[in-house]
Write a protein that holds these residues in place. Structure first.
Motif, mmCIF file in Angstrom:
data_model
loop_
_atom_site.group_PDB
_atom_site.id
_atom_site.type_symbol
_atom_site.label_atom_id
_atom_site.label_comp_id
_atom_site.label_asym_id
_atom_site.label_seq_id
_atom_site.Cartn_x
_atom_site.Cartn_y
_atom_site.Cartn_z
ATOM 1 N N ASP A 97 0.836 -1.082 -0.022
ATOM 2 C CA ASP A 97 -0.025 0.000 0.073
ATOM 3 C C ASP A 97 0.908 1.144 -0.129
ATOM 4 O O ASP A 97 0.601 2.128 -0.561
ATOM 5 N N GLY A 119 -7.177 -8.794 -1.167
ATOM 6 C CA GLY A 119 -8.400 -8.033 -1.218
ATOM 7 C C GLY A 119 -8.207 -6.682 -0.642
ATOM 8 O O GLY A 119 -9.413 -5.992 -0.738
ATOM 9 N N ARG A 120 -7.226 -6.482 0.345
ATOM 10 C CA ARG A 120 -7.261 -5.203 0.862
ATOM 11 C C ARG A 120 -6.396 -4.129 0.051
ATOM 12 O O ARG A 120 -6.313 -2.785 0.504
ATOM 13 N N PRO A 122 -6.771 -2.344 -3.145
ATOM 14 C CA PRO A 122 -7.507 -2.266 -4.417
ATOM 15 C C PRO A 122 -6.748 -1.759 -5.931
ATOM 16 O O PRO A 122 -7.056 -1.882 -6.962
ATOM 17 N N ARG A 123 -5.449 -1.263 -5.582
ATOM 18 C CA ARG A 123 -4.633 -0.678 -6.602
ATOM 19 C C ARG A 123 -3.919 -1.928 -7.265
ATOM 20 O O ARG A 123 -3.546 -1.610 -8.523
ATOM 21 N N ARG A 125 -3.539 -4.939 -9.773
ATOM 22 C CA ARG A 125 -4.253 -5.087 -10.772
ATOM 23 C C ARG A 125 -3.722 -6.314 -11.601
ATOM 24 O O ARG A 125 -4.311 -7.034 -12.409
#
Length: 539
Positions: A97, A119-120, A122-123, A125
């Motif tokens: 993060d 899952g924590r 979101p960036r 991909r």
């Protein structure tokens, strides 16, 4: 054209296409395949929508895939992010993060940890899995080999020298921090190290072919990085220089350091340079040589020209033992992720060596807290300050301002390392201020006590920490690793230390264990040591 890792490696790959770039066990990766795999990786990043400046985390053990993915990220003008493979849960999520990672490359044996945090984030991909024969398949992850096979090589492009290069610190004194460099500055610095050999150090891409021509009459650099590639010493000393010069990176297969494996690999691959991190590697290396000698095994280690260490203390007695058995020069470098090299000391057969004494590098000073240069021979401690190409911490302006300072018109970095300056200008490293123990108003540097304890013949390794004390504020305590039969007690070790240390430096308690735990890069795990002492006190 400005220097850039990807562009430099492309030039080297064209000149050395059939040479082994990477060897691990029976795996051989030529420069042609190294560059082709990286180009396909770059193509995959572009297809996934990653743009220049995107962060690509490498959660990998030492492997060819680590180096290929790093080169591929550079080709795409992305930023590879080194991730400690010991990180779990919150540690792993924090770094992914904090860096803003959009892609993650991981060994399948680490897959369960990835699945727990993906899952924590979101960036994220793109998840890329390197099969190492075990672990947990992560939903949505694509296999590394399949990814390369599915994408055409990205065409070569021109890249600016101010592209971001970043390396995360180990976080031994706080949360990991991403130290930022520009490609040109960093690559030029690595090439400058070759100038010490009388070679024309490239300052532009156009200077690389004549540099390679000048190397043609010399033995190739064959380098074994013993620490993890995710650590600055492993990558900067053991991994990058050979790849910038047409040499070979030889990776060990065992994921825990095995000195016997190292020496066998050195003989088999005709290794010229070994990279280590202090006594955590050097002591087992010396012990293995003693064991081989005792059993009558004689390996041909004549190819080894240098053993280079940085990042942790390397004791004089261990250096002396190695110089008595090897023809290599032992290079002990003082540096940091933020500042590169502060100083260096070298030893060879017949040379008198000392622990933690260094010749300062150009651009390095020792400053008092009020900004004066420490007077040589004064005995006054000061902070090491060195000019640096690094320009800050990723996403942390406050720590950047505190650590990177302008002094006399130049950018210096002060990471909190304390030293004294001898009359001859050499410096004696005391330790980092953040680990300094204040006991009854007296400053105790853990490294000094650790080195004293390691001189005991039964002590393999040790860590010294400060714990709260009602009267003195902090008390000095130690954890000593003794793996041999008939090991001493803590009281024995305390009594022995009184012959070499002032009373206030002698630990009030020494807990004896079978083995001291360190980080994979050989650096101290002081949190673990505190827990061991606290648990021993509660037992």
């Amino acid at each position: 054209m400005d220097l850039h890792f990807a562009t430099a490696w492309e030039v080297v790959a064209d000149a050395c296409a059939d040479v082994d770039a990477i060897v691990q066990g029976d795996r051989h990766v030529s420069y042609r395949d190294f560059d082709d795999g990286a180009a396909r990786f770059a193509g995959a990043l572009a297809a996934a929508g990653l743009r220049p400046g995107a962060k690509v985390s490498l959660y990998l053990y030492n492997s060819p895939e680590y180096l290929v993915a790093q080169h591929g990220a550079f080709k795409a003008r992305a930023v590879p992010v080194n991730v400690n493979y010991r990180y779990l849960g919150d540690e792993l999520a924090y770094l992914l993060d904090d860096s803003g990672s959009e892609a993650l490359v991981f060994h399948s044996s680490l897959g369960e940890r990835v699945a727990a945090v993906a899952g924590r984030l979101p960036r994220l991909r793109l998840l890329i899995e390197v099969d190492d024969g075990g672990g947990h398949h992560v939903d949505g992850a694509v296999a590394f080999d399949d990814l390369l096979a599915a994408h055409a090589p990205q065409p070569r492009i021109e890249r600016p020298g101010d592209d971001l290069y970043m390396l995360y610190t180990g976080g031994t004194t706080g949360m990991p921090k991403g130290v930022m460099y520009h490609h040109h500055d960093f690559v030029a610095g690595l090439y400058l190290s070759f100038a010490l050999l009388g070679l024309p150090a490239p300052t532009s891409v156009e200077g690389i072919p004549p540099f390679l021509d000048a190397l043609a009459g010399r033995d190739r650099l064959v380098s074994v990085p013993c620490p993890p590639l995710m650590h600055g010493t492993g990558m900067w000393v053991g991994g990058m220089p050979p790849l910038l010069s047409g040499g070979t990176v030889v990776l060990l297969e065992n994921r825990s350091f095995d000195a016997h494996e190292l020496w066998r690999v050195c003989e088999r691959r005709r290794v010229t340079r070994i990279t280590i991190v202090g006594d955590a590697f050097a002591r087992p290396m010396l012990r293995a040589l003693d064991e081989l000698e005792a059993e009558g095994t004689h390996l041909d280690l004549s190819s080894v020209e240098a053993v280079v260490s940085s990042g942790a203390m390397w004791s004089a007695e261990v250096k002396e033992g190695l110089t008595a058995r090897l023809g290599a020069v032992l290079v002990d470098a003082l540096g940091s992720t933020e500042g590169g090299g502060y100083g260096v000391t070298a030893a060879a057969g017949g040379t008198r060596v000392e622990t933690a004494r260094f010749q300062l590098a150009p651009g390095t000073r020792v400053l008092t807290e009020d900004g004066r240069d420490v007077e040589p021979g004064s005995g006054e401690p000061g902070l090491l300050a060195t000019q640096t190409a690094a320009f800050g911490y990723h996403g942390d302006a406050e720590k950047t301002a505190r650590t990177f300072r302008e002094i006399d018109g130049e950018r210096y970095v002060l990471t909190g390392d304390w030293a004294t300056v001898a009359a001859d200008g050499t410096v004696d490293l005391l330790g980092r201020g953040s680990t300094c123990i204040n006991s009854g108003g007296e400053k105790v540097y853990p490294e000094e006590v650790e080195e004293a304890l390691k001189r005991h013949e039964a002590v393999d390794d040790c860590l010294v920490v400060g714990l709260p004390h009602e009267r003195f504020g902090q008390q000095v305590v130690a954890v000593a690793g003794c793996s041999r039969d008939g090991r001493p007690t803590g009281a024995d070790l305390r009594a022995w230390l009184r012959g070499s240390l002032s009373g206030y430096k002698v630990p009030r308690e020494v807990v004896v264990v079978d083995e001291v735990r360190r980080a994979p890069n050989g650096k101290a795990d002081y949190g673990w040591a505190r827990r061991v002492v606290e648990e021993a006190g509660r037992a």
